[in-house]
Design a protein around this motif. Structure first.
Motif, short mmCIF file in Angstrom:
data_model
loop_
_atom_site.label_atom_id
_atom_site.label_comp_id
_atom_site.label_asym_id
_atom_site.label_seq_id
_atom_site.Cartn_x
_atom_site.Cartn_y
_atom_site.Cartn_z
N ALA A 12 -2.16 2.35 -41.59
CA ALA A 12 -0.97 2.40 -40.74
C ALA A 12 -0.18 3.67 -40.99
O ALA A 12 -0.20 4.25 -42.07
N ARG A 29 3.27 5.50 -41.64
CA ARG A 29 4.53 5.13 -42.31
C ARG A 29 5.55 6.22 -42.08
O ARG A 29 5.22 7.38 -41.94
N ASP A 53 9.53 0.52 -43.15
CA ASP A 53 8.84 -0.76 -42.97
C ASP A 53 9.32 -1.86 -43.92
O ASP A 53 9.33 -3.03 -43.56
#
Length: 77
Positions: free
Chosen positions: A19, A21, A43
């Protein structure tokens, strides 16, 4: 790589399925803005010391108009 407090750091994952970030740089360890940085990650809100790799880039924060001379703020009563 140079950064300032308030800049955003974006880390694009290099592995398949990793993912992206991003976070806000909230602290510097060197006056010249070189790594490492203290980053508050968007996050999960955690703050970590981060050494950016080749997959990281800095989005520099700029005030609305840094070139205009500063003017006093007037407040109405």
């Amino acid at each position: 790589m140079e950064a300032a407090v308030g800049d955003r750091i974006i880390v694009q994952g290099t592995r398949p399925g990793a993912a992206r970030r991003d976070g806000e740089i909230i602290g510097l360890h060197h006056p010249d803005g070189s790594p490492p940085y203290d980053v508050r990650w968007s996050d999960d809100g955690r703050v970590t010391e981060y050494f950016p790799g080749p997959d990281a880039r800095i989005h520099h924060y700029r005030h609305a108009d840094e070139t205009a001379p500063s003017q006093p703020h007037l407040f109405a009563d």
